[in-house]
Design a protein around this motif. Sequence first.
Motif, mmCIF file in Angstrom:
data_model
loop_
_atom_site.group_PDB
_atom_site.id
_atom_site.type_symbol
_atom_site.label_atom_id
_atom_site.label_comp_id
_atom_site.label_asym_id
_atom_site.label_seq_id
_atom_site.Cartn_x
_atom_site.Cartn_y
_atom_site.Cartn_z
ATOM 1 N N SER A 8 0.816 -1.197 0.000
ATOM 2 C CA SER A 8 0.000 0.000 0.000
ATOM 3 C C SER A 8 0.853 1.252 0.000
ATOM 4 O O SER A 8 1.739 1.407 0.839
ATOM 5 N N ARG A 9 0.593 2.117 -0.950
ATOM 6 C CA ARG A 9 1.246 3.417 -0.979
ATOM 7 C C ARG A 9 0.490 4.417 -0.115
ATOM 8 O O ARG A 9 1.022 5.440 0.293
ATOM 9 N N GLY A 10 -0.766 4.126 0.150
ATOM 10 C CA GLY A 10 -1.658 4.997 0.886
ATOM 11 C C GLY A 10 -3.082 4.665 0.497
ATOM 12 O O GLY A 10 -3.337 3.661 -0.175
ATOM 13 N N THR A 11 -4.019 5.494 0.912
ATOM 14 C CA THR A 11 -5.433 5.239 0.662
ATOM 15 C C THR A 11 -6.071 6.427 -0.034
ATOM 16 O O THR A 11 -5.923 7.564 0.412
ATOM 17 N N ILE A 12 -6.782 6.149 -1.124
ATOM 18 C CA ILE A 12 -7.579 7.162 -1.812
ATOM 19 C C ILE A 12 -9.041 6.824 -1.568
ATOM 20 O O ILE A 12 -9.495 5.720 -1.885
ATOM 21 N N ASP A 111 0.073 0.992 -8.720
ATOM 22 C CA ASP A 111 1.027 1.834 -7.993
ATOM 23 C C ASP A 111 0.969 1.602 -6.488
ATOM 24 O O ASP A 111 1.756 2.186 -5.746
ATOM 25 N N GLY A 112 0.018 0.770 -6.043
ATOM 26 C CA GLY A 112 -0.027 0.397 -4.642
ATOM 27 C C GLY A 112 -1.017 1.149 -3.782
ATOM 28 O O GLY A 112 -0.977 1.050 -2.553
ATOM 29 N N TRP A 113 -1.938 1.892 -4.385
ATOM 30 C CA TRP A 113 -2.941 2.611 -3.610
ATOM 31 C C TRP A 113 -4.096 1.695 -3.219
ATOM 32 O O TRP A 113 -4.598 0.938 -4.038
ATOM 33 N N ARG A 114 -4.531 1.784 -1.950
ATOM 34 C CA ARG A 114 -5.813 1.220 -1.554
ATOM 35 C C ARG A 114 -6.892 2.216 -1.965
ATOM 36 O O ARG A 114 -6.660 3.424 -1.923
ATOM 37 N N MET A 115 -8.096 1.726 -2.273
ATOM 38 C CA MET A 115 -9.150 2.628 -2.708
ATOM 39 C C MET A 115 -10.498 2.235 -2.119
ATOM 40 O O MET A 115 -10.773 1.050 -1.901
ATOM 41 N N GLY A 166 -8.785 -0.266 5.760
ATOM 42 C CA GLY A 166 -7.473 -0.586 6.318
ATOM 43 C C GLY A 166 -6.425 0.421 5.930
ATOM 44 O O GLY A 166 -5.338 0.056 5.475
ATOM 45 N N ALA A 167 -6.765 1.699 6.082
ATOM 46 C CA ALA A 167 -5.866 2.778 5.670
ATOM 47 C C ALA A 167 -4.476 2.596 6.247
ATOM 48 O O ALA A 167 -4.300 2.421 7.443
ATOM 49 N N ASP A 168 -3.500 2.622 5.359
ATOM 50 C CA ASP A 168 -2.096 2.467 5.732
ATOM 51 C C ASP A 168 -1.320 3.539 4.983
ATOM 52 O O ASP A 168 -1.281 3.530 3.750
ATOM 53 N N GLY A 169 -0.727 4.482 5.709
ATOM 54 C CA GLY A 169 -0.043 5.587 5.052
ATOM 55 C C GLY A 169 -0.994 6.752 4.877
ATOM 56 O O GLY A 169 -2.043 6.838 5.517
ATOM 57 N N PRO A 170 -0.678 7.670 3.977
ATOM 58 C CA PRO A 170 -1.504 8.863 3.806
ATOM 59 C C PRO A 170 -2.888 8.524 3.277
ATOM 60 O O PRO A 170 -3.070 7.556 2.541
ATOM 61 N N VAL A 171 -3.867 9.339 3.672
ATOM 62 C CA VAL A 171 -5.230 9.234 3.163
ATOM 63 C C VAL A 171 -5.524 10.508 2.389
ATOM 64 O O VAL A 171 -5.293 11.614 2.884
ATOM 65 N N LEU A 226 1.265 14.767 -2.111
ATOM 66 C CA LEU A 226 2.281 14.009 -1.369
ATOM 67 C C LEU A 226 3.575 14.804 -1.235
ATOM 68 O O LEU A 226 4.320 14.625 -0.265
ATOM 69 N N ALA A 227 3.831 15.672 -2.200
ATOM 70 C CA ALA A 227 5.063 16.462 -2.168
ATOM 71 C C ALA A 227 4.971 17.669 -1.237
ATOM 72 O O ALA A 227 5.998 18.259 -0.893
#
Length: 241
Positions: A8-12, A111-115, A166-171, A226-227
Amino acid sequence: MNRPQDHSRGTIVFDLDGTLVDSVPDLAGSLDSLMADKGLEAIGIAAARKLIGHGIPNLVRGALALRGVDWDDGQGAADIKRFTDIYAQRVSRETRPYADVEQTLSLLAQDGWRMAVCTNKMERYAKTIIRDLGLDAYFPVIAGPDTFGFGKPDPRHLLETAKAVGADGPVIFVGDSEVDIATAKAAGVPIVALSYGYSKAPLASLLPDALVDRFADLPAGLNRILAQSVPGQGQAKTRCK
């Protein structure tokens, strides 16, 4: 179709109507059927578009107000029930994804995003639309106002949706309206706003964290957020084209 990956890169979290799909034709058609039942003039697509975003009760109430009907709780409840019966029969008849939605969701998943989906449409209708349009592989959680007992702009709707997936990282929230921006700000979550949806006000004036004109530009909007050194605080506003 590419499936979401395990990392997971994060959650959208996405809004539905006006963000992922254009549902106005089915909502307007259902409103017009209700108006016909009541001997009233049709609402039409343009007027219906301006009423969307606050859930079915407010949609029906707003449509009746346009036709000069004073709200009565008893009759209003019957009208809402009649509308839901009509809409259930055509929920995805003319509703379609916006351009580049499926391709972009596939790229985001790879790219690894949860959605997930957070919408003021009732959960059963939202799930039907997502399934019928072939997008269900991307969204293990689809939450309506009946899912947790509250809807946008209550920030708990967004936060509980992110928690459920299951948010992991930025939302990051993605939406198209004043309601979506207010929800994200109340939740302390950055938002990418989409300019093509159902907003009643110029979205730039509401200071989303990023503003994009096409769904295909969403990855660029996410990367800009993210930046940012302090995401979600409404300080750095970007528009991606």
